[in-house]
Design an enzyme around this catalytic site. Structure first.
Site, PDB file in Angstrom:
ATOM      1  N   ASN A   1       0.804  -1.225   0.000  1.00  0.00           N
ATOM      2  CA  ASN A   1       0.000   0.000   0.000  1.00  0.00           C
ATOM      3  C   ASN A   1       0.835   1.273   0.000  1.00  0.00           C
ATOM      4  OD1 ASN A   1       0.368  -1.397   2.606  1.00  0.00           O
ATOM      5  ND2 ASN A   1      -0.434   0.476   3.514  1.00  0.00           N
TER       6      ASN A   1
ATOM      7  N   GLN B   1      -4.926  -3.744  -1.800  1.00  0.00           N
ATOM      8  CA  GLN B   1      -4.483  -2.670  -2.697  1.00  0.00           C
ATOM      9  C   GLN B   1      -4.482  -3.095  -4.159  1.00  0.00           C
ATOM     10  OE1 GLN B   1      -3.729   0.541  -2.353  1.00  0.00           O
ATOM     11  NE2 GLN B   1      -4.077   0.608  -0.148  1.00  0.00           N
TER      12      GLN B   1
ATOM     13  N   CYS C   1      -2.674   5.058   7.011  1.00  0.00           N
ATOM     14  CA  CYS C   1      -3.180   4.465   8.246  1.00  0.00           C
ATOM     15  C   CYS C   1      -2.334   4.876   9.438  1.00  0.00           C
ATOM     16  CB  CYS C   1      -3.184   2.949   8.127  1.00  0.00           C
ATOM     17  SG  CYS C   1      -4.105   2.384   6.719  1.00  0.00           S
TER      18      CYS C   1
HETATM   19  N1  PLP Z   1      -4.581  -4.074   3.799  1.00  0.00           N
HETATM   20  C1  PLP Z   1      -4.107  -3.086   3.032  1.00  0.00           C
HETATM   21  C2  PLP Z   1      -2.983  -3.380   2.105  1.00  0.00           C
HETATM   22  C3  PLP Z   1      -4.666  -1.801   3.086  1.00  0.00           C
HETATM   23  O1  PLP Z   1      -4.171  -0.834   2.315  1.00  0.00           O
HETATM   24  C4  PLP Z   1      -5.736  -1.568   3.976  1.00  0.00           C
HETATM   25  C5  PLP Z   1      -6.347  -0.242   4.094  1.00  0.00           C
HETATM   26  O2  PLP Z   1      -6.014   0.717   3.486  1.00  0.00           O
HETATM   27  C6  PLP Z   1      -6.191  -2.639   4.764  1.00  0.00           C
HETATM   28  C7  PLP Z   1      -5.595  -3.884   4.658  1.00  0.00           C
HETATM   29  C8  PLP Z   1      -7.311  -2.466   5.739  1.00  0.00           C
HETATM   30  O3  PLP Z   1      -8.509  -2.353   5.052  1.00  0.00           O
HETATM   31  P1  PLP Z   1      -9.830  -1.922   5.833  1.00  0.00           P
HETATM   32  O4  PLP Z   1      -9.747  -0.445   5.991  1.00  0.00           O
HETATM   33  O5  PLP Z   1     -10.956  -2.356   4.963  1.00  0.00           O
HETATM   34  O6  PLP Z   1      -9.823  -2.607   7.134  1.00  0.00           O
END
Ligand code: PLP
Length: 375
Positions: free
Chosen positions: A148, A176, A321
């Protein structure tokens, strides 16, 4: 100019229409036996088929969840429960999303052994090192498909082949990659894969878990019989319908990749014209078409991000995040950046609506910032 680089997070009009129709007319509870309930049930099952089709899975291999974080937790925790203490080890990578990293950290407190396979300076997993880590104690390899922060796409097929030879299960966080590259879970050879609707112009707060038929899985939310008893709780029918609709449009989204990649290259070229010493952390091949991680030496990326935000351009410094935390990104650290370089790095994500003028505008604002910084 609105949200130049964050346009991939909005809900597309076709998805919005689908969700609106469900909210207005199909408000039944899928578990109810009356007509409205049966209609809602059909909507959920139709969406399951749409999501399954978009990743080349069977519909009974798809479980809806509240988000990809939940799906990642579900796989890691239920498998640990299933195998421990007979087998104790999970192999992962140091560039997983926090929804995996922090779950693994928790599992370590419960006796699970986690080993991280090294990655190179573009984030590619070393297959040789990965194979060295595999042993009889390992029950799972967990590897993100596309990162990501830097966009690096791993060769999951190759990892799965090796894992199979050692009777190890494989899970891949495909959040992603979904909507940007073709995902064929059968070809990838994974046992589990996780998805989220909001990365492909779908609603937030709805995720999915692919679990290959006959691979171990246990209820991850206990309660009623929903989702084959794996994830209890009344279904969010409108979100599920929106996810189904969004995944129906995956091929169309993927068809924008070439144009998005062209714009990305233009951005890199224009940016290097105004700041020749930039360092691109994303690989030029096997990378998501829309993602660029760029280090601007001696530039405070937080300040730059704030200036860009002021001008309507949404970018991230490190992972979105982790923007509330002032820690250097674990992904940038894993690919070898110093704390200083990580603090000089921004991540830019293009969307299907990004235009050449957006690229020029963004570079102009960055140039303005560089000039003010030099004064
Ligand atoms: N995995 C990846 C690679 C992400 O980029 C994200 C969120 O951006 C997530 C997991 C988590 O997704 P969610 O917000 O639906 O929990």
């Amino acid at each position: 100019m609105c949200c130049v680089f964050s346009c991939r997070h909005y809900v597309s009009s076709s998805v919005r229409k689908t969700m609106h129709r469900v909210l207005k007319y199909q408000w039944g509870n899928p578990s109810s036996g009356y007509q409205k309930g049966k209609a809602a049930f059909q909507i959920v099952e139709h969406a399951r088929e749409q999501v399954a089709k978009s990743i080349h899975a069977h519909s009974h291999e798809i479980y809806f969840s509240g988000c990809a974080t939940e799906s990642n937790n579900a796989v890691l925790k239920t498998l640990s429960n299933h195998f421990y203490p007979k087998k104790k080890k999970i192999i992962s990578t140091p560039i997983e999303h926090p929804s995996v990293m922090n779950t693994l950290e928790f599992l370590e407190t419960q006796g699970i052994i986690v080993q991280y396979c090294p990655v190179d300076h573009f984030g590619f997993v070393s297959i040789k090192e990965l194979e060295k880590l595999m042993d009889d104690d390992t029950f799972l390899i967990c590897c993100i498909l596309a990162n990501n922060e830097i966009g690096t796409i791993q060769n999951i097929h190759e990892i799965s082949e090796l894992a199979k030879a050692h009777s190890i299960l494989v899970m891949s966080d495909c959040v992603q990659a979904f909507g940007k590259i073709t995902i064929d879970v059968k070809e990838m050879g994974v046992d589990y894969a996780t998805f989220s609707a909001h990365k492909l112009y779908g609603p937030k707060g709805i995720g999915a878990l692919y679990a290959k038929i006959s691979s171990p899985l246990a209820p991850f939310i206990h309660g009623g019989h929903q989702e084959e008893g794996m994830r209890a709780g009344t279904e969010s029918v409108h979100n599920i319908a929106g996810f189904g609709k969004a995944s129906q449009e995956v091929s169309k989204l993927i068809s924008y990749s070439n144009e998005i990649r062209r714009l990305k290259e233009q951005f890199i070229k224009q940016l290097s014209d105004v700041k020749p010493d930039i360092i691109i952390n994303s690989p030029s091949e096997n990378c998501l078409s829309n993602t660029i991680s760029v280090t601007l030496p001696n530039i405070n990326s937080r300040e730059l991000m704030m200036m860009l935000d002021y001008y309507g351009i949404s970018v991230s410094s490190g992972s979105a995040c982790s923007t509330q935390q002032n820690k250097p990104s674990h992904v940038l650290k894993a690919i070898g950046l110093s704390d200083k370089a990580a603090a000089e790095t921004i991540r830019i994500s293009l969307g299907k609506d990004t235009k050449e003028e957006d690229i020029r505008y963004t570079v102009r604002i960055i140039e303005k910032y560089l000039k003010s910084n030099a004064d």
